[in-house]
Design an enzyme around this catalytic site. Structure first.
Site, PDB file in Angstrom:
ATOM      1  N   ALA A  66       0.713  -1.333  -0.048  1.00 50.92           N
ATOM      2  CA  ALA A  66       0.124  -0.055  -0.011  1.00 50.92           C
ATOM      3  C   ALA A  66       1.051   1.203  -0.020  1.00 50.92           C
ATOM      4  O   ALA A  66       2.093   1.129   0.418  1.00 50.92           O
ATOM      5  CB  ALA A  66      -0.882  -0.055   1.318  1.00 50.92           C
ATOM      6  N   GLY A 112      -0.188  -5.120   1.072  1.00 41.35           N
ATOM      7  CA  GLY A 112      -1.300  -5.238   0.114  1.00 41.35           C
ATOM      8  C   GLY A 112      -1.255  -5.712  -1.276  1.00 41.35           C
ATOM      9  O   GLY A 112      -1.985  -6.213  -1.842  1.00 41.35           O
ATOM     10  N   GLU A 115      -1.824  -9.185  -0.407  1.00 43.56           N
ATOM     11  CA  GLU A 115      -3.159  -9.578  -0.133  1.00 43.56           C
ATOM     12  C   GLU A 115      -4.216  -9.156  -1.537  1.00 43.56           C
ATOM     13  O   GLU A 115      -4.953 -10.164  -1.565  1.00 43.56           O
ATOM     14  CB  GLU A 115      -3.720  -8.402   0.823  1.00 43.56           C
ATOM     15  CG  GLU A 115      -3.089  -8.679   2.153  1.00 43.56           C
ATOM     16  CD  GLU A 115      -3.697  -7.322   3.053  1.00 43.56           C
ATOM     17  OE1 GLU A 115      -3.918  -7.652   4.233  1.00 43.56           O
ATOM     18  OE2 GLU A 115      -2.979  -6.410   2.862  1.00 43.56           O
ATOM     19  N   GLU A 135       3.681  -5.863   7.623  1.00 47.25           N
ATOM     20  CA  GLU A 135       3.048  -4.838   8.386  1.00 47.25           C
ATOM     21  C   GLU A 135       3.317  -4.581   9.720  1.00 47.25           C
ATOM     22  O   GLU A 135       3.494  -3.615  10.328  1.00 47.25           O
ATOM     23  CB  GLU A 135       1.624  -5.111   8.233  1.00 47.25           C
ATOM     24  CG  GLU A 135       0.963  -4.731   6.861  1.00 47.25           C
ATOM     25  CD  GLU A 135       0.907  -5.946   5.846  1.00 47.25           C
ATOM     26  OE1 GLU A 135       0.244  -5.819   4.903  1.00 47.25           O
ATOM     27  OE2 GLU A 135       1.617  -6.948   6.298  1.00 47.25           O
TER      28      GLU A 135
END
Length: 260
Positions: A66, A112, A115, A135
């Protein structure tokens, strides 16, 4: 439809969606997520699109994570909304889509990015790909479904190890634990994804949708996946594709499915 951060191209019945922020290692910011939502929603609704292949621009990254710069000023409410919105408009849209989605992982798939790949129904990685959920090194946890989908794919113990250590996996390691389906040379990545998608698209479209729904309901809270399978199995008998499939089998010919 014109986009700034993604490229959308249709070849035959396959739609290619490329995250196109190569200078940012294809990091997912809010705007990119919104564009992905638009493209994915349109693809799932389009009668001319049979399946979707998602990849990243360049040779370094699928999606390196992200866009962390957007996180700095968020509080508890903002962080919660960020995760909920991202999951609902992109990651869950992919996972629950009625058409097959393949992730062609062409480099780093971190945070992300991993993911996003895990939300896809099938994952194919180039041999240079590296994957992980880092993370906790930022004082966070995965927020776009990573804790749930990684556990479903590799099991509780391995998921906890990867999330708690924040270690990166090579493509070979990811294949070994079942995180990806195939590993190929980088030049063979998109051809392999195309080959698999074209094989899938030779099958009955409504049956594909029923299979995706049934598998998704495995181990889903408050949903009996066996009952989903029974209901979806029964629905298939009401389709013209079922009649065509049986007729083709009896006549020893290739079925011509219409998605009806």
């Amino acid at each position: 439809m014109e986009f700034e951060n993604i490229l959308v191209e249709t070849k035959g019945r396959i739609q290619y969606i490329t995250i196109n922020r190569e200078n940012k290692l294809n990091a997912l910011n809010k705007f990119t997520l919104c564009e992905l939502h638009e493209a994915l929603t349109a693809a799932f609704k389009s009668s001319s699109v049979g399946g979707i292949i998602i990849t990243g621009a360049g040779s370094k990254a699928f999606v390196a994570g992200a866009d962390i710069s957007e996180f700095a000023d968020l509080d508890v409410k903002g962080g919660t909304e960020l995760a909920r919105n991202g999951q609902s408009i992109v990651f869950d849209v992919i996972a629950n889509g009625n058409k097959p989605v393949i992730a062609a992982i062409n480099g780093f798939a971190l945070g992300g990015g991993l993911e996003l790949a895990m939300a896809c129904h099938i994952r194919i990685a180039s041999e240079n790909a590296k994957m992980g959920l880092p993370e906790v090194t930022l004082g966070l946890i995965p927020g776009y479904g990573g804790t749930q989908r990684l556990t479903q794919l590799v099991g509780r113990g391995k998921a906890l190890e990867l999330i708690l250590t924040a270690d990166m996996l090579t493509a070979a390691d990811a294949l070994n634990i079942g995180l990806v389906n195939h590993v190929v040379f980088q030049d063979d990545l998109l051809p392999k994804a195309e080959e698999m998608m074209n094989k899938i698209l030779s099958r009955a479209p409504l049956a594909l949708a029923s299979a995706i729904k049934s598998v998704n309901d495995f181990n889903t809270a408050s949903i009996n996946g066996f009952e989903t399978e029974i209901q979806e199995f029964g629905k298939c008998f009401g389709t013209r594709d079922f009649k065509e499939g049986v007729a083709a089998f009896m006549e020893k010919r290739k079925a011509e499915f219409k998605g009806e």
